[in-house]
Write a protein that holds these residues in place. Structure first.
Motif, short mmCIF file in Angstrom:
data_model
loop_
_atom_site.label_atom_id
_atom_site.label_comp_id
_atom_site.label_asym_id
_atom_site.label_seq_id
_atom_site.Cartn_x
_atom_site.Cartn_y
_atom_site.Cartn_z
N ASP A 1 0.85 -1.18 0.00
CA ASP A 1 0.00 0.00 0.00
C ASP A 1 0.89 1.24 0.00
N TYR A 2 1.30 1.68 -1.19
CA TYR A 2 2.20 2.83 -1.30
C TYR A 2 1.55 4.12 -0.81
N GLY B 1 4.35 6.42 -8.12
CA GLY B 1 2.92 6.35 -8.39
C GLY B 1 2.53 5.16 -9.23
N SER B 2 3.33 4.84 -10.23
CA SER B 2 3.03 3.68 -11.07
C SER B 2 4.23 2.76 -11.24
N GLY B 3 5.31 3.10 -10.60
CA GLY B 3 6.52 2.29 -10.69
C GLY B 3 7.65 2.95 -9.94
N TYR B 4 8.78 2.28 -9.88
CA TYR B 4 9.97 2.84 -9.24
C TYR B 4 10.74 3.65 -10.27
N GLU C 1 11.02 -5.82 -9.32
CA GLU C 1 9.79 -5.04 -9.45
C GLU C 1 8.82 -5.70 -10.43
N ASP C 2 7.55 -5.67 -10.08
CA ASP C 2 6.46 -6.21 -10.90
C ASP C 2 6.45 -7.74 -10.96
N THR C 3 7.37 -8.37 -10.24
CA THR C 3 7.39 -9.84 -10.18
C THR C 3 7.27 -10.29 -8.73
N ASP C 4 8.31 -10.03 -7.97
CA ASP C 4 8.28 -10.40 -6.54
C ASP C 4 9.33 -9.61 -5.80
#
Length: 581
Positions: free
Chosen positions: A107-108, A208-211, A281-284
């Motif tokens: 929860d960013y 917001g949508s990624g690093y 990121e986006d995997t685990d």
């Protein structure tokens, strides 16, 4: 602006290094003195900028990202009185962005600043030399008395170290950058003529949508979770002494197996004082998954506190029927993580945007396949026992007692129950109903008279016997519950012999489907120490010679290395042990 970097391993002058060094599994302190600094690859999202900070790095440091990691740092002069005519007080607070874990993933939006506790803090001079070293306090505070009007900057290492009694050494390193130590540092600025404040904040890097920025907070999140576990242990054992534990995290660490140096770690796991943590990121990503971090460090604790770990590792799940060594180690790690985090809800995040999660209730006693072969049963027993009065202290007493490390049987829930009953009989009354409720019937260290076979033919008795006179023992290995570390795959034999000397162990195929090629392998051990390993590629047969000493108890553990599809039909072997004349 604060700089997030990693530094090359090695010792800086005047610093003291603590150099010390088993089982793999899936994710899913304070001190003084110091070792080296290393590369970079994490940063923060929201950070106040230090007006005098710099993105340049010392010659011994290499930057992992072109941005050299942007983390927060602020430097503010105060009006307080000088500590003396030639010195001033430089102080501040260190923090990192913590992203809460929920059943819907990270929860960013609820990101909060948490203190960097118990970390090594350095005051660096204009040439990058360490002028002073201290530790951050429980609220992330630090303080230096420094010469007035000199150029200095503050650096915090992703490391907690203390020598003496108690002692520990926690490090967070980048395995994709030569195991370099992560550090965060502010900019170079004059110490001035009045007391001043410089705060550093390691940001998450989330945009917001990624690093979009280096993930400076990640190493400090890992360090802080581990430091919190350490504080719990110190309440039980104020004289605790632990060797180094190296957490190896990188945003390149992915669920693919291959080169550890390239981040192909497969899963978060522990092996020989090193804890590899996923960060793809986006995997685990696991840096904020506190149960995963505490679970892996619990494997380290079992290894170091007991000075023995029998688990053979491998994949495992909550409903699996497992080898008794694996079931105990994984259940133990889950239980201890839940207890020290004061949270029985294990959650492991993953997926695109880190928005997926899986988990389970460690406290639950409603187990689908209860028994001595279930990590779910073990974790339920140990966690619910730990939260009773004195339960955790009793667990710690068993683990650190020499009689537990020296038990002749493989470490399992049976050996734990046996030692608990002997060492802490007053606590056993609370343990026993939890134990028997999981359909575990024996407290003998070898599981003698156990009646729960997990619906797996040939599992009982758990340990057979083999004589050192050349007589044949027939054993059968089954993969009906899965391969390698599942219940029924490994067979255990207690060794009996009349006199010390050299012996030959031979395992030969006795029966199996004609289409199946077998490859028997074995381990001969005594109290967790390997004496002999037979693991050649010869088909249908394995043999090796070794010396047996009188007075020691030996175990033979064997299985079929071949993974096969016809799981309903076991593979059987004839086993002989004979003296070499």
């Amino acid at each position: 602006m604060a700089v997030f970097k990693v530094t090359t391993t090695g010792l800086k002058s005047g610093l003291v290094a603590l150099v010390l060094i088993l089982s793999g599994c899936g994710g899913g302190g304070s001190g003084t003195s110091s070792v080296a600094v290393s590369s970079t690859s994490s940063s923060s999202s929201s950070a106040s900028s230090d007006p005098a900070s710099s993105s340049s790095s010392a010659s011994s440091q290499s930057s992992i990202s072109s941005s050299s990691t942007t983390s927060s740092s602020s430097s503010v002069s105060s009006s307080s009185a000088s500590a003396g005519p030639d010195s001033v007080i430089l102080s501040g607070t260190l923090s990192y962005d913590f992203v809460p874990v929920t059943i819907s993933g990270l929860d960013y939006d609820a990101t909060e600043a948490r203190p960097i506790r118990g970390a090594v803090v350095n005051l660096l001079g204009s040439n990058g030399q360490i002028l002073q070293t201290t530790d951050s306090g429980i609220n992330g505070e630090y303080r230096f008395e420094v010469e007035a009007n000199i150029q200095v900057k503050v650096q915090v290492e992703a490391r907690s170290f203390r020598s003496g009694n108690p002692s520990w050494h926690l490090r967070v390193e980048d395995n994709t950058s030569g195991n370099a130590l992560y550090v965060l540092e502010g900019g170079l600025a004059s110490s001035g003529e009045t007391d001043s404040t410089r705060n550093l904040r390691a940001a998450s890097g989330w945009a917001g949508s990624g690093y979009s920025q280096p993930r400076a907070a990640a190493p400090f999140a890992i360090l802080d979770t581990t430091y919190g576990v350490l504080l719990q242990l110190l309440e039980v054992d104020p004289q605790l002494s632990l060797p180094v534990s190296n957490f190896r995290w990188s945003p390149l660490n992915q669920p693919a197996e291959g080169s550890l140096a390239e981040g192909e770690i497969g899963t978060s796991f522990y092996f020989a004082s090193n804890l590899y943590i996923l960060g793809d990121e986006d995997t685990d990503t696991d840096e904020y998954d506190r149960h995963v971090i505490a679970h892996e460090w619990s494997h380290y604790l079992e290894d170091k506190l007991v000075d023995r770990q029998d688990s053979i590792g491998g994949s495992h799940g909550q409903s699996d029927k497992l080898d008794l060594r694996v079931a105990f180690s994984e259940g133990f790690a889950n239980a201890i993580a839940a207890y020290v985090l004061d949270d029985p809800d294990y959650i492991d995040t993953s997926g695109f945007g880190q928005r997926a999660a899986g988990g389970f209730d460690i406290a639950s006693a409603n187990i689908s396949n209860p028994g001595w072969f279930s990590e779910s049963s073990v974790q339920s027993i140990l966690y619910n026992f730990a939260i009773t009065s004195g339960g955790f202290n009793a667990i710690y007493e068993v683990l650190t007692h020499t009689s537990y490390a020296n038990v002749d049987a493989h470490l399992s829930v049976f050996t734990f129950a046996d030692r608990l009953q002997s060492l802490a009989p007053a606590n056993y009354a609370a343990f026993e109903p939890l134990y028997t409720a999981q359909d575990i019937n024996s407290t003998d260290p070898f599981g003698a008279l156990e009646t729960n076979d997990g619906d797996t033919q040939g599992v009982l008795p758990i340990y057979g016997d083999i004589q050192g006179d050349g007589s044949v023992v027939n054993v059968c290995s089954t993969q009906v519950n899965g391969y390698y570390n599942k219940l029924g795959v490994w067979k255990f034999l207690k060794v009996h012999f009349d006199s010390p000397g050299e012996y030959r162990l031979t395992v030969e195929r006795a029966s199996a489907p004609a289409s199946r090629v077998t490859d028997p392998d074995f381990i001969v051990s005594t109290r967790g120490v390997y004496v002999s390993i037979g693991e050649s590629v010869e088909e249908d047969r394995e043999t090796n010679t070794f010396f047996l000493n009188q007075g020691a108890e030996y175990l033979v553990s064997l299985y079929d290395y071949t993974e096969y599809d016809q799981v309903s039909v076991p593979t059987c072997f004839d086993v002989t042990l004979e003296p070499v004349l």
